[in-house]
Motif scaffolding. Structure first.
Motif, PDB file in Angstrom:
ATOM      1  N   ARG A   2     -14.080  -1.669   1.949  1.00 59.48           N
ATOM      2  CA  ARG A   2     -13.124  -1.424   0.872  1.00 59.48           C
ATOM      3  C   ARG A   2     -11.685  -1.400   1.400  1.00 59.48           C
ATOM      4  O   ARG A   2     -10.758  -1.867   0.734  1.00 59.48           O
ATOM      5  CB  ARG A   2     -13.448  -0.096   0.177  1.00 59.48           C
ATOM      6  N   LEU A   3     -11.497  -0.850   2.601  1.00 62.79           N
ATOM      7  CA  LEU A   3     -10.166  -0.801   3.196  1.00 62.79           C
ATOM      8  C   LEU A   3      -9.620  -2.206   3.412  1.00 62.79           C
ATOM      9  O   LEU A   3      -8.434  -2.472   3.188  1.00 62.79           O
ATOM     10  CB  LEU A   3     -10.218  -0.041   4.521  1.00 62.79           C
ATOM     11  N   SER A   4     -10.482  -3.119   3.836  1.00 69.66           N
ATOM     12  CA  SER A   4     -10.070  -4.505   4.051  1.00 69.66           C
ATOM     13  C   SER A   4      -9.494  -5.104   2.775  1.00 69.66           C
ATOM     14  O   SER A   4      -8.434  -5.742   2.790  1.00 69.66           O
ATOM     15  CB  SER A   4     -11.263  -5.334   4.532  1.00 69.66           C
ATOM     16  N   GLY A   5     -10.181  -4.874   1.654  1.00 71.18           N
ATOM     17  CA  GLY A   5      -9.692  -5.407   0.391  1.00 71.18           C
ATOM     18  C   GLY A   5      -8.406  -4.750  -0.067  1.00 71.18           C
ATOM     19  O   GLY A   5      -7.487  -5.419  -0.568  1.00 71.18           O
ATOM     20  N   GLN A   6      -8.298  -3.424   0.101  1.00 70.28           N
ATOM     21  CA  GLN A   6      -7.105  -2.721  -0.349  1.00 70.28           C
ATOM     22  C   GLN A   6      -5.878  -3.106   0.484  1.00 70.28           C
ATOM     23  O   GLN A   6      -4.765  -3.203  -0.053  1.00 70.28           O
ATOM     24  CB  GLN A   6      -7.330  -1.209  -0.286  1.00 70.28           C
ATOM     25  N   LEU A   7      -6.070  -3.319   1.779  1.00 66.47           N
ATOM     26  CA  LEU A   7      -4.952  -3.751   2.616  1.00 66.47           C
ATOM     27  C   LEU A   7      -4.438  -5.121   2.183  1.00 66.47           C
ATOM     28  O   LEU A   7      -3.228  -5.351   2.104  1.00 66.47           O
ATOM     29  CB  LEU A   7      -5.376  -3.785   4.090  1.00 66.47           C
ATOM     30  N   MET A   8      -5.367  -6.033   1.887  1.00 66.57           N
ATOM     31  CA  MET A   8      -4.956  -7.362   1.442  1.00 66.57           C
ATOM     32  C   MET A   8      -4.247  -7.286   0.098  1.00 66.57           C
ATOM     33  O   MET A   8      -3.226  -7.955  -0.121  1.00 66.57           O
ATOM     34  CB  MET A   8      -6.184  -8.278   1.346  1.00 66.57           C
ATOM     35  N   LEU A   9      -4.768  -6.462  -0.817  1.00 70.20           N
ATOM     36  CA  LEU A   9      -4.116  -6.312  -2.118  1.00 70.20           C
ATOM     37  C   LEU A   9      -2.716  -5.727  -1.961  1.00 70.20           C
ATOM     38  O   LEU A   9      -1.772  -6.145  -2.655  1.00 70.20           O
ATOM     39  CB  LEU A   9      -4.968  -5.418  -3.026  1.00 70.20           C
ATOM     40  N   ALA A  10      -2.559  -4.756  -1.051  1.00 70.43           N
ATOM     41  CA  ALA A  10      -1.243  -4.165  -0.828  1.00 70.43           C
ATOM     42  C   ALA A  10      -0.257  -5.197  -0.293  1.00 70.43           C
ATOM     43  O   ALA A  10       0.904  -5.252  -0.730  1.00 70.43           O
ATOM     44  CB  ALA A  10      -1.360  -2.983   0.139  1.00 70.43           C
ATOM     45  N   LEU A  11      -0.711  -6.030   0.645  1.00 70.05           N
ATOM     46  CA  LEU A  11       0.171  -7.078   1.183  1.00 70.05           C
ATOM     47  C   LEU A  11       0.580  -8.059   0.105  1.00 70.05           C
ATOM     48  O   LEU A  11       1.752  -8.475   0.021  1.00 70.05           O
ATOM     49  CB  LEU A  11      -0.535  -7.803   2.332  1.00 70.05           C
ATOM     50  N   ILE A  12      -0.375  -8.443  -0.742  1.00 62.83           N
ATOM     51  CA  ILE A  12      -0.066  -9.395  -1.813  1.00 62.83           C
ATOM     52  C   ILE A  12       0.851  -8.748  -2.845  1.00 62.83           C
ATOM     53  O   ILE A  12       1.754  -9.402  -3.393  1.00 62.83           O
ATOM     54  CB  ILE A  12      -1.366  -9.901  -2.456  1.00 62.83           C
ATOM     55  N   ALA A  13       0.649  -7.455  -3.127  1.00 61.58           N
ATOM     56  CA  ALA A  13       1.516  -6.761  -4.074  1.00 61.58           C
ATOM     57  C   ALA A  13       2.960  -6.709  -3.558  1.00 61.58           C
ATOM     58  O   ALA A  13       3.913  -6.901  -4.321  1.00 61.58           O
ATOM     59  CB  ALA A  13       0.988  -5.353  -4.335  1.00 61.58           C
ATOM     60  N   ILE A  14       3.126  -6.463  -2.255  1.00 67.30           N
ATOM     61  CA  ILE A  14       4.464  -6.444  -1.673  1.00 67.30           C
ATOM     62  C   ILE A  14       5.106  -7.826  -1.763  1.00 67.30           C
ATOM     63  O   ILE A  14       6.275  -7.975  -2.129  1.00 67.30           O
ATOM     64  CB  ILE A  14       4.397  -5.960  -0.216  1.00 67.30           C
ATOM     65  N   ALA A  15       4.314  -8.865  -1.434  1.00 64.30           N
ATOM     66  CA  ALA A  15       4.822 -10.233  -1.536  1.00 64.30           C
ATOM     67  C   ALA A  15       5.197 -10.577  -2.980  1.00 64.30           C
ATOM     68  O   ALA A  15       6.193 -11.266  -3.229  1.00 64.30           O
ATOM     69  CB  ALA A  15       3.777 -11.217  -1.010  1.00 64.30           C
ATOM     70  N   ALA A  16       4.390 -10.077  -3.944  1.00 64.69           N
ATOM     71  CA  ALA A  16       4.679 -10.352  -5.351  1.00 64.69           C
ATOM     72  C   ALA A  16       5.982  -9.690  -5.780  1.00 64.69           C
ATOM     73  O   ALA A  16       6.781 -10.283  -6.523  1.00 64.69           O
ATOM     74  CB  ALA A  16       3.526  -9.858  -6.217  1.00 64.69           C
ATOM     75  N   LEU A  17       6.217  -8.463  -5.321  1.00 63.85           N
ATOM     76  CA  LEU A  17       7.466  -7.779  -5.659  1.00 63.85           C
ATOM     77  C   LEU A  17       8.671  -8.541  -5.100  1.00 63.85           C
ATOM     78  O   LEU A  17       9.704  -8.666  -5.760  1.00 63.85           O
ATOM     79  CB  LEU A  17       7.452  -6.354  -5.113  1.00 63.85           C
ATOM     80  N   LEU A  18       8.521  -9.051  -3.891  1.00 65.84           N
ATOM     81  CA  LEU A  18       9.619  -9.802  -3.288  1.00 65.84           C
ATOM     82  C   LEU A  18       9.825 -11.142  -3.970  1.00 65.84           C
ATOM     83  O   LEU A  18      10.940 -11.684  -3.985  1.00 65.84           O
ATOM     84  CB  LEU A  18       9.340 -10.017  -1.795  1.00 65.84           C
ATOM     85  N   ALA A  19       8.747 -11.697  -4.570  1.00 68.54           N
ATOM     86  CA  ALA A  19       8.836 -13.010  -5.213  1.00 68.54           C
ATOM     87  C   ALA A  19       9.382 -12.935  -6.628  1.00 68.54           C
ATOM     88  O   ALA A  19       9.779 -13.956  -7.185  1.00 68.54           O
ATOM     89  CB  ALA A  19       7.462 -13.675  -5.231  1.00 68.54           C
ATOM     90  N   SER A  20       9.385 -11.757  -7.214  1.00 73.86           N
ATOM     91  CA  SER A  20       9.879 -11.592  -8.589  1.00 73.86           C
ATOM     92  C   SER A  20      11.244 -10.918  -8.555  1.00 73.86           C
ATOM     93  O   SER A  20      11.329  -9.716  -8.256  1.00 73.86           O
ATOM     94  CB  SER A  20       8.895 -10.756  -9.406  1.00 73.86           C
ATOM     95  N   PRO A  21      12.331 -11.637  -8.853  1.00 73.34           N
ATOM     96  CA  PRO A  21      13.668 -11.024  -8.782  1.00 73.34           C
ATOM     97  C   PRO A  21      13.809  -9.788  -9.654  1.00 73.34           C
ATOM     98  O   PRO A  21      14.403  -8.782  -9.234  1.00 73.34           O
ATOM     99  CB  PRO A  21      14.587 -12.156  -9.259  1.00 73.34           C
TER     100      PRO A  21
END
Length: 317
Positions: free
Chosen positions: A122-141
């Motif tokens: 479960r930690l593996s999935g949550q870490l990946m989701l957190a990284l993608i969420a951070i990337a999404a925040l940076l991608a949306s002005p």
């Protein structure tokens, strides 16, 4: 808190949050957002949920094998379906994972390691989701400005200084104490199953596939109700909403997910009622896709004897 009281509290959180949203949002806008979902899109979302569960089960099996545990893929898929269903219908969102860990531990000679395998998976999935969420925040002005602006305001709060002092104090105490045995074992398993050798690559690939399927199903839910949002605008909004579902304070994320969707849509300059509608359709899709787990819970019984706990090819992805 007693289990019954905790259950009622989480159910209350979901109901109160949904009630507050219904009260705060424009009633007409909310009704307009809830158009009849297109059956074709719904079927596509349900079809996509099947490889999602299989890939998640494969990641669990990979993690367990690396830790020297036996877990056939067919059993992993069945247990994952059952766990997904329990997570959808029981408060907290983690009862299903505890159930599959317990059932696997019953057939393992190393029960603590069977529990840790589920936690690491479960930690593996949550870490990946957190990284993608951070990337999404940076991608949306729009989201980047609103979220980072909020963090900038918090950075001036005195609480940050106190938190820093507490962290430094904890690190100082840590330096003078030997970690307990359970923590050393957990760190060893984390190293073996998550970061050692090529495991980090396989964990990243599998977790990326699972998270991508979650995002795709959410985007399909938006299309199912006719939400006219460009994919370039829609996709960065989804990961932050999904991150909120990891908070075990409601029933299957209901209420928390819709509240996060309203805030994220508002931060992006979109109609929050539309975000809530999409989120609720997504929740229904996930619930329906988990129903095979209900059937498996009815026909499968937990084994009563221990089997071999090691694999002939441990650690080989």
């Amino acid at each position: 808190m007693r289990p019954a009281n905790a259950t009622l509290a989480r159910l209350g959180v979901s109901l109160v949050l949904i009630g507050v949203l219904a009260w705060q949002l424009d009633a007409q806008a909310l009704r307009d957002a809830f158009v009849a979902p297109a059956p074709g899109w719904l079927l596509l979302a349900l079809a996509l949920s099947v490889p999602q569960v299989v890939l998640s089960a494969w990641r669990w099996r990979l993690t367990a094998r690396r830790m020297g545990l036996t877990l056939p893929l067919r059993r992993a898929v069945a247990e994952y379906y059952a766990a997904t269903f329990l997570n959808q219908v029981l408060p907290g969102g983690i009862v299903g994972d505890a159930s599959r860990a317990w059932r696997h531990a019953r057939t393992s000679s190393d029960r603590p390691r069977a529990w840790r395998a589920v936690i690491i998976e479960r930690l593996s999935g949550q870490l990946m989701l957190a990284l993608i969420a951070i990337a999404a925040l940076l991608a949306s002005p729009a989201l980047r400005d609103s979220v980072l602006g909020g963090f900038a305001r918090l950075a001036n709060a005195p609480g940050v200084l106190l938190a820093g002092i507490a962290i430094l104090g904890a690190l100082g105490i840590w330096g003078y104490r030997r970690p307990p045995a359970w923590l050393r074992d957990t760190l060893d398993d984390l190293g073996a199953a998550l970061v050692a050798s090529r495991m980090w690559l396989w964990q990243c690939i599998s977790s990326l596939g699972v998270v991508a399927s979650y995002i795709a199903i959410y985007a399909i839910a938006a299309r199912a109700i006719g939400a006219d949002i460009a994919l370039g605008t829609l996709l960065p909004l989804i990961p932050p909403v999904l991150m909120v579902m990891a908070i075990p304070l409601s029933v299957a994320g209901w209420g928390l997910r819709e509240s996060a969707a309203a805030l994220v849509w508002m931060g992006a300059g979109l109609d929050p009622a539309q975000g809530v509608a999409i989120s609720m359709v997504y929740g229904v899709i996930v619930l329906v896709s988990s129903l095979p787990g209900a059937w498996l819970l009815g026909v499968r019984r937990p084994p009563h004897h221990a089997s071999a706990a090691t694999d002939s090819l441990p650690g080989k992805p």
